[in-house]
Design a protein around this motif. Structure first.
Motif, PDB file in Angstrom:
ATOM      1  N   ASN A 134      22.455   4.006   6.789  1.00 10.64           N
ATOM      2  CA  ASN A 134      22.254   4.959   5.698  1.00 10.64           C
ATOM      3  C   ASN A 134      22.014   4.226   4.380  1.00 10.64           C
ATOM      4  N   THR A 135      22.753   3.156   4.137  1.00 13.77           N
ATOM      5  CA  THR A 135      22.583   2.384   2.906  1.00 13.77           C
ATOM      6  C   THR A 135      21.197   1.743   2.852  1.00 13.77           C
ATOM      7  N   LEU A 136      20.724   1.241   3.974  1.00  8.60           N
ATOM      8  CA  LEU A 136      19.385   0.648   4.007  1.00  8.60           C
ATOM      9  C   LEU A 136      18.313   1.696   3.730  1.00  8.60           C
ATOM     10  N   PHE A 137      18.458   2.903   4.309  1.00  3.88           N
ATOM     11  CA  PHE A 137      17.501   3.969   4.014  1.00  3.88           C
ATOM     12  C   PHE A 137      17.546   4.343   2.538  1.00  3.88           C
ATOM     13  N   SER A 138      18.743   4.447   1.972  1.00  4.62           N
ATOM     14  CA  SER A 138      18.877   4.774   0.545  1.00  4.62           C
ATOM     15  C   SER A 138      18.232   3.706  -0.316  1.00  4.62           C
ATOM     16  N   LEU A 139      18.417   2.462   0.077  1.00  3.47           N
ATOM     17  CA  LEU A 139      17.825   1.347  -0.662  1.00  3.47           C
ATOM     18  C   LEU A 139      16.295   1.403  -0.607  1.00  3.47           C
ATOM     19  N   CYS A 140      15.746   1.692   0.565  1.00  2.00           N
ATOM     20  CA  CYS A 140      14.287   1.819   0.685  1.00  2.00           C
ATOM     21  C   CYS A 140      13.773   2.960  -0.182  1.00  2.00           C
ATOM     22  N   TYR A 141      14.474   4.101  -0.180  1.00  2.00           N
ATOM     23  CA  TYR A 141      14.079   5.234  -1.004  1.00  2.00           C
ATOM     24  C   TYR A 141      14.113   4.859  -2.484  1.00  2.00           C
ATOM     25  N   MET A 142      15.153   4.123  -2.883  1.00  2.00           N
ATOM     26  CA  MET A 142      15.283   3.711  -4.275  1.00  2.00           C
ATOM     27  C   MET A 142      14.163   2.746  -4.676  1.00  2.00           C
ATOM     28  N   ILE A 143      13.795   1.849  -3.793  1.00  2.00           N
ATOM     29  CA  ILE A 143      12.709   0.902  -4.081  1.00  2.00           C
ATOM     30  C   ILE A 143      11.391   1.649  -4.247  1.00  2.00           C
ATOM     31  N   VAL A 144      11.150   2.660  -3.403  1.00  2.00           N
ATOM     32  CA  VAL A 144       9.921   3.447  -3.515  1.00  2.00           C
ATOM     33  C   VAL A 144       9.901   4.196  -4.842  1.00  2.00           C
ATOM     34  N   ARG A 145      11.023   4.819  -5.240  1.00  2.00           N
ATOM     35  CA  ARG A 145      11.087   5.524  -6.527  1.00  2.00           C
ATOM     36  C   ARG A 145      10.848   4.567  -7.688  1.00  2.00           C
ATOM     37  N   TRP A 146      11.444   3.382  -7.602  1.00  2.00           N
ATOM     38  CA  TRP A 146      11.287   2.386  -8.658  1.00  2.00           C
ATOM     39  C   TRP A 146       9.826   1.967  -8.781  1.00  2.00           C
ATOM     40  N   LYS A 147       9.182   1.721  -7.645  1.00  2.00           N
ATOM     41  CA  LYS A 147       7.787   1.279  -7.658  1.00  2.00           C
ATOM     42  C   LYS A 147       6.872   2.382  -8.208  1.00  2.00           C
ATOM     43  N   LYS A 148       7.140   3.643  -7.838  1.00  2.00           N
ATOM     44  CA  LYS A 148       6.340   4.748  -8.375  1.00  2.00           C
ATOM     45  C   LYS A 148       6.501   4.835  -9.891  1.00  2.00           C
ATOM     46  N   ALA A 149       7.733   4.689 -10.372  1.00  2.00           N
ATOM     47  CA  ALA A 149       7.973   4.739 -11.817  1.00  2.00           C
ATOM     48  C   ALA A 149       7.274   3.575 -12.513  1.00  2.00           C
ATOM     49  N   GLU A 150       7.291   2.413 -11.889  1.00  2.00           N
ATOM     50  CA  GLU A 150       6.605   1.252 -12.463  1.00  2.00           C
ATOM     51  C   GLU A 150       5.104   1.490 -12.544  1.00  2.00           C
ATOM     52  N   LEU A 151       4.515   2.048 -11.503  1.00  2.00           N
ATOM     53  CA  LEU A 151       3.079   2.328 -11.500  1.00  2.00           C
ATOM     54  C   LEU A 151       2.720   3.390 -12.539  1.00  2.00           C
ATOM     55  N   ARG A 152       3.563   4.433 -12.695  1.00  2.00           N
ATOM     56  CA  ARG A 152       3.321   5.434 -13.730  1.00  2.00           C
ATOM     57  C   ARG A 152       3.383   4.805 -15.114  1.00  2.00           C
ATOM     58  N   HIS A 153       4.362   3.939 -15.318  1.00  2.00           N
ATOM     59  CA  HIS A 153       4.507   3.258 -16.606  1.00  2.00           C
ATOM     60  C   HIS A 153       3.284   2.393 -16.907  1.00  2.00           C
ATOM     61  N   ARG A 154       2.807   1.644 -15.917  1.00  2.00           N
ATOM     62  CA  ARG A 154       1.616   0.810 -16.115  1.00  2.00           C
ATOM     63  C   ARG A 154       0.393   1.664 -16.427  1.00  2.00           C
ATOM     64  N   ALA A 155       0.289   2.820 -15.755  1.00  2.00           N
ATOM     65  CA  ALA A 155      -0.852   3.709 -16.011  1.00  2.00           C
ATOM     66  C   ALA A 155      -0.797   4.249 -17.440  1.00  2.00           C
ATOM     67  N   ARG A 156       0.394   4.642 -17.912  1.00  2.00           N
ATOM     68  CA  ARG A 156       0.544   5.130 -19.285  1.00  2.00           C
ATOM     69  C   ARG A 156       0.203   4.040 -20.297  1.00  2.00           C
ATOM     70  N   VAL A 157       0.689   2.823 -20.032  1.00  4.37           N
ATOM     71  CA  VAL A 157       0.429   1.710 -20.950  1.00  4.37           C
ATOM     72  C   VAL A 157      -1.068   1.411 -21.001  1.00  4.37           C
ATOM     73  N   SER A 158      -1.727   1.391 -19.875  1.00  2.00           N
ATOM     74  CA  SER A 158      -3.167   1.105 -19.863  1.00  2.00           C
ATOM     75  C   SER A 158      -3.964   2.236 -20.535  1.00  2.00           C
ATOM     76  N   ARG A 159      -3.538   3.501 -20.389  1.00  6.91           N
ATOM     77  CA  ARG A 159      -4.184   4.618 -21.067  1.00  6.91           C
ATOM     78  C   ARG A 159      -4.021   4.510 -22.577  1.00  6.91           C
ATOM     79  N   ASN A 160      -2.821   4.138 -23.025  1.00  5.06           N
ATOM     80  CA  ASN A 160      -2.575   3.987 -24.448  1.00  5.06           C
ATOM     81  C   ASN A 160      -3.387   2.849 -25.042  1.00  5.06           C
ATOM     82  N   LYS A 161      -3.628   1.808 -24.292  1.00  4.69           N
ATOM     83  CA  LYS A 161      -4.438   0.685 -24.773  1.00  4.69           C
ATOM     84  C   LYS A 161      -5.903   1.088 -24.891  1.00  4.69           C
ATOM     85  N   GLN A 162      -6.358   1.953 -23.998  1.00  4.46           N
ATOM     86  CA  GLN A 162      -7.742   2.396 -24.036  1.00  4.46           C
ATOM     87  C   GLN A 162      -8.006   3.338 -25.201  1.00  4.46           C
ATOM     88  N   ASP A 163      -6.995   4.094 -25.614  1.00  4.23           N
ATOM     89  CA  ASP A 163      -7.171   5.049 -26.721  1.00  4.23           C
ATOM     90  C   ASP A 163      -7.210   4.347 -27.999  1.00  4.23           C
TER      91      ASP A 163
END
Length: 163
Positions: A134-163
């Motif tokens: 269960n802990t390993l599954f929770s850890l995998c879920y947390m890593i996926v959430r973290w990576k999605k948040a990181e990708l959203r953050h990078r997309a926002r930063v790149s959009r702000n640089k383009q504006d």
């Protein structure tokens, strides 16, 4: 070169013997293991109150582990408790072996600890493995959430640089 050849031949002979022993065991089937298990099962008086209490304890421990699966910190406490119980099994076996007359109809606590390993440590290890999975599954879920948040953050930063 001859020494190497003789070592390889000796190794091949050992492997052939090992394979022969394994195939002999497989041919005999699981019948001896089943008979040993059934003998062990029937030798125990399952109506003794302390055995019912032990089974209830394991059931409640498992139920607690399942119901608290979303609480990682509590799960780690349960995990460490289960492993501590396994660690203390030898001392528990010695203590119960000396005092079995006060709570049991027969002495189940042999010096090798087979009974306590099967009915105390075994279930605790199974529960610990469930918590670990269960802990390993929770850890995998947390890593996926973290990576999605990181990708959203990078997309926002790149959009702000383009504006």
């Amino acid at each position: 070169m001859e020494v190497l050849k003789s070592v390889v031949e000796e190794h091949m002979d050992q492997m052939a013997d090992l394979i022969q022993k394994i195939t002999t065991e497989l041919r005999s089937g699981l019948r001896p293991a089943y008979e040993n298990f059934m003998g062990f099962f029937h030798a125990i008086d399952w109506k003794e109150p302390w055995l019912m209490g032990l089974l209830a304890f394991h059931f409640l421990f498992l139920l607690t582990a399942i119901l608290s699966r979303k609480s990682t910190n509590f799960q780690m406490c349960l995990f460490l408790s289960a492993l501590a119980g396994v660690y203390l099994a030898e001392r528990l076996n010695v203590f119960l072996g000396k005092n079995w007359k006060s709570f049991s109809g027969q002495n189940y606590f042999d010096p090798s600890g087979v009974f306590l390993s099967a009915l105390w440590s075994g279930p605790l290890l199974v529960i610990a493995i469930i918590i670990l999975i269960n802990t390993l599954f929770s850890l995998c879920y947390m890593i996926v959430r973290w990576k999605k948040a990181e990708l959203r953050h990078r997309a926002r930063v790149s959009r702000n640089k383009q504006d």
